[in-house]
Design an enzyme around this catalytic site. Structure first.
Site, PDB file in Angstrom:
ATOM      1  N   LYS A  21       0.824  -1.221   0.000  1.00 50.46           N
ATOM      2  CA  LYS A  21       0.000   0.000   0.000  1.00 50.46           C
ATOM      3  C   LYS A  21       0.853   1.264   0.000  1.00 50.46           C
ATOM      4  O   LYS A  21       0.610   2.173  -0.772  1.00 50.46           O
ATOM      5  CB  LYS A  21      -0.867   0.066   1.269  1.00 50.46           C
ATOM      6  CG  LYS A  21      -2.020  -0.869   1.321  1.00 50.46           C
ATOM      7  CD  LYS A  21      -2.964  -0.507   2.475  1.00 50.46           C
ATOM      8  CE  LYS A  21      -2.307  -0.393   3.851  1.00 50.46           C
ATOM      9  NZ  LYS A  21      -1.826  -1.644   4.403  1.00 50.46           N
ATOM     10  N   ARG A  62     -10.107   1.528   8.572  1.00 48.04           N
ATOM     11  CA  ARG A  62      -9.793   0.114   8.797  1.00 48.04           C
ATOM     12  C   ARG A  62     -10.875  -0.592   9.581  1.00 48.04           C
ATOM     13  O   ARG A  62     -10.775  -1.805   9.783  1.00 48.04           O
ATOM     14  CB  ARG A  62      -8.494   0.017   9.593  1.00 48.04           C
ATOM     15  CG  ARG A  62      -7.239  -0.260   8.761  1.00 48.04           C
ATOM     16  CD  ARG A  62      -6.054  -0.142   9.694  1.00 48.04           C
ATOM     17  NE  ARG A  62      -4.926  -0.936   9.309  1.00 48.04           N
ATOM     18  CZ  ARG A  62      -3.785  -0.427   8.823  1.00 48.04           C
ATOM     19  NH1 ARG A  62      -3.674   0.861   8.607  1.00 48.04           N
ATOM     20  NH2 ARG A  62      -2.771  -1.215   8.559  1.00 48.04           N
ATOM     21  N   ARG A 112      11.117  -8.982   4.905  1.00 44.27           N
ATOM     22  CA  ARG A 112      11.346  -7.570   5.159  1.00 44.27           C
ATOM     23  C   ARG A 112      11.851  -7.367   6.601  1.00 44.27           C
ATOM     24  O   ARG A 112      12.774  -6.603   6.855  1.00 44.27           O
ATOM     25  CB  ARG A 112      10.044  -6.796   4.962  1.00 44.27           C
ATOM     26  CG  ARG A 112      10.239  -5.327   4.751  1.00 44.27           C
ATOM     27  CD  ARG A 112       8.918  -4.579   4.850  1.00 44.27           C
ATOM     28  NE  ARG A 112       8.023  -4.816   3.732  1.00 44.27           N
ATOM     29  CZ  ARG A 112       6.770  -4.347   3.690  1.00 44.27           C
ATOM     30  NH1 ARG A 112       6.276  -3.660   4.690  1.00 44.27           N
ATOM     31  NH2 ARG A 112       6.000  -4.577   2.643  1.00 44.27           N
ATOM     32  N   ARG A 118      14.352  -6.240  12.162  1.00 42.44           N
ATOM     33  CA  ARG A 118      13.250  -6.038  13.123  1.00 42.44           C
ATOM     34  C   ARG A 118      12.844  -7.384  13.695  1.00 42.44           C
ATOM     35  O   ARG A 118      11.883  -8.003  13.277  1.00 42.44           O
ATOM     36  CB  ARG A 118      12.073  -5.350  12.436  1.00 42.44           C
ATOM     37  CG  ARG A 118      12.449  -3.988  11.929  1.00 42.44           C
ATOM     38  CD  ARG A 118      11.275  -3.088  11.663  1.00 42.44           C
ATOM     39  NE  ARG A 118      10.076  -3.772  11.200  1.00 42.44           N
ATOM     40  CZ  ARG A 118       9.434  -3.451  10.090  1.00 42.44           C
ATOM     41  NH1 ARG A 118       9.885  -2.515   9.302  1.00 42.44           N
ATOM     42  NH2 ARG A 118       8.316  -4.063   9.760  1.00 42.44           N
ATOM     43  N   ARG A 138      -1.379  -9.558  12.781  1.00 43.70           N
ATOM     44  CA  ARG A 138      -1.770  -8.444  11.906  1.00 43.70           C
ATOM     45  C   ARG A 138      -2.698  -8.939  10.790  1.00 43.70           C
ATOM     46  O   ARG A 138      -3.653  -8.273  10.431  1.00 43.70           O
ATOM     47  CB  ARG A 138      -0.526  -7.785  11.291  1.00 43.70           C
ATOM     48  CG  ARG A 138       0.305  -7.016  12.315  1.00 43.70           C
ATOM     49  CD  ARG A 138       1.575  -6.464  11.708  1.00 43.70           C
ATOM     50  NE  ARG A 138       1.329  -5.392  10.752  1.00 43.70           N
ATOM     51  CZ  ARG A 138       2.212  -4.948   9.880  1.00 43.70           C
ATOM     52  NH1 ARG A 138       3.422  -5.482   9.836  1.00 43.70           N
ATOM     53  NH2 ARG A 138       1.910  -3.991   9.048  1.00 43.70           N
TER      54      ARG A 138
END
Ligand code: AMP
Length: 191
Positions: A13, A88, A127, A133, A144
């Site tokens: 997005k 959302r 990613r 991370r 999520r």
């Protein structure tokens, strides 16, 4: 031009939003970026939402809606905007509807980036690893996805029923997806 961009976590997005914004000369407003920026600066808002973002949960509607309402009243939003990551929840859809009613504006289209969930989990894990991370582990990523499926995916049907949904295959290379997005927006918004 007033647009929304929707898609599951990792669907791309943010990247596509920047490109759409540039092409149509409108600001891309990402609620996720606003929260991350506040966390980085450790503002009161940042401290309030830090743990929520880390867990992959949603920030309360009242908090998020106030931020968007405020942002949409800034000067650069007068001739259009692209919302990335808002609304959302059904409540946020209502808040945006109220804003549009009060300002006499309407949405031109809702871009939905469609990507298979397993592909997204794979993308997000890659990613997270690249960016070091370690907290973005598989459990949080799955959370999520679950929150998205429960809270946000049903909104697509709402916008479809309003004749606003613009579905685009988001599984290809970034430039390929961008081409598809531009073509689909032009097609859907041609007078
Ligand atoms: P994003 O960059 O759009 O994936 O957003 C990152 C995180 O910010 C999300 O996982 C949520 O914790 C929070 N967030 C962003 N937008 C919203 C929203 N509209 N409502 C609630 N939480 C949000």
């Amino acid at each position: 031009m007033r647009l929304l961009i929707m898609g599951a976590p990792g669907a791309g997005k943010g990247t596509q939003a920047e490109r759409i914004a540039e092409r149509y000369g409108i600001p891309a407003i990402s609620t996720g970026d606003i929260f991350r920026d506040n966390i980085a600066r450790q503002t009161p808002l940042g401290r309030e939402v830090q743990a929520i973002l880390a867990a992959g949960d949603y920030v309360p509607d009242v908090v998020t809606e106030a931020i968007v309402e405020n942002r949409l009243h800034q000067d650069d939003c007068r001739d259009g905007w692209l919302l990335d990551g808002f609304p959302r929840t059904p409540h946020q859809v209502g808040a945006l509807d109220n804003h549009l009613r009060d300002s006499g504006e309407r949405i031109d289209g809702v871009v939905s980036l469609v990507v298979d969930e397993e592909k997204l989990v794979h993308r997000l894990l890659g990613r997270a690893q690249e960016e070091g991370r370690s907290d973005d582990n598989e459990l949080i990523i799955r959370n999520r996805m679950r929150v998205y499926a429960q809270e946000t995916a049903p909104l697509l049907a709402t916008y479809r029923s309003r004749g606003l949904l613009i579905e685009v295959d988001g599984s290809g290379e970034i430039d390929e997806v961008t081409e598809g997005v531009f073509a689909a927006i032009d097609d859907a918004t041609r007078a």
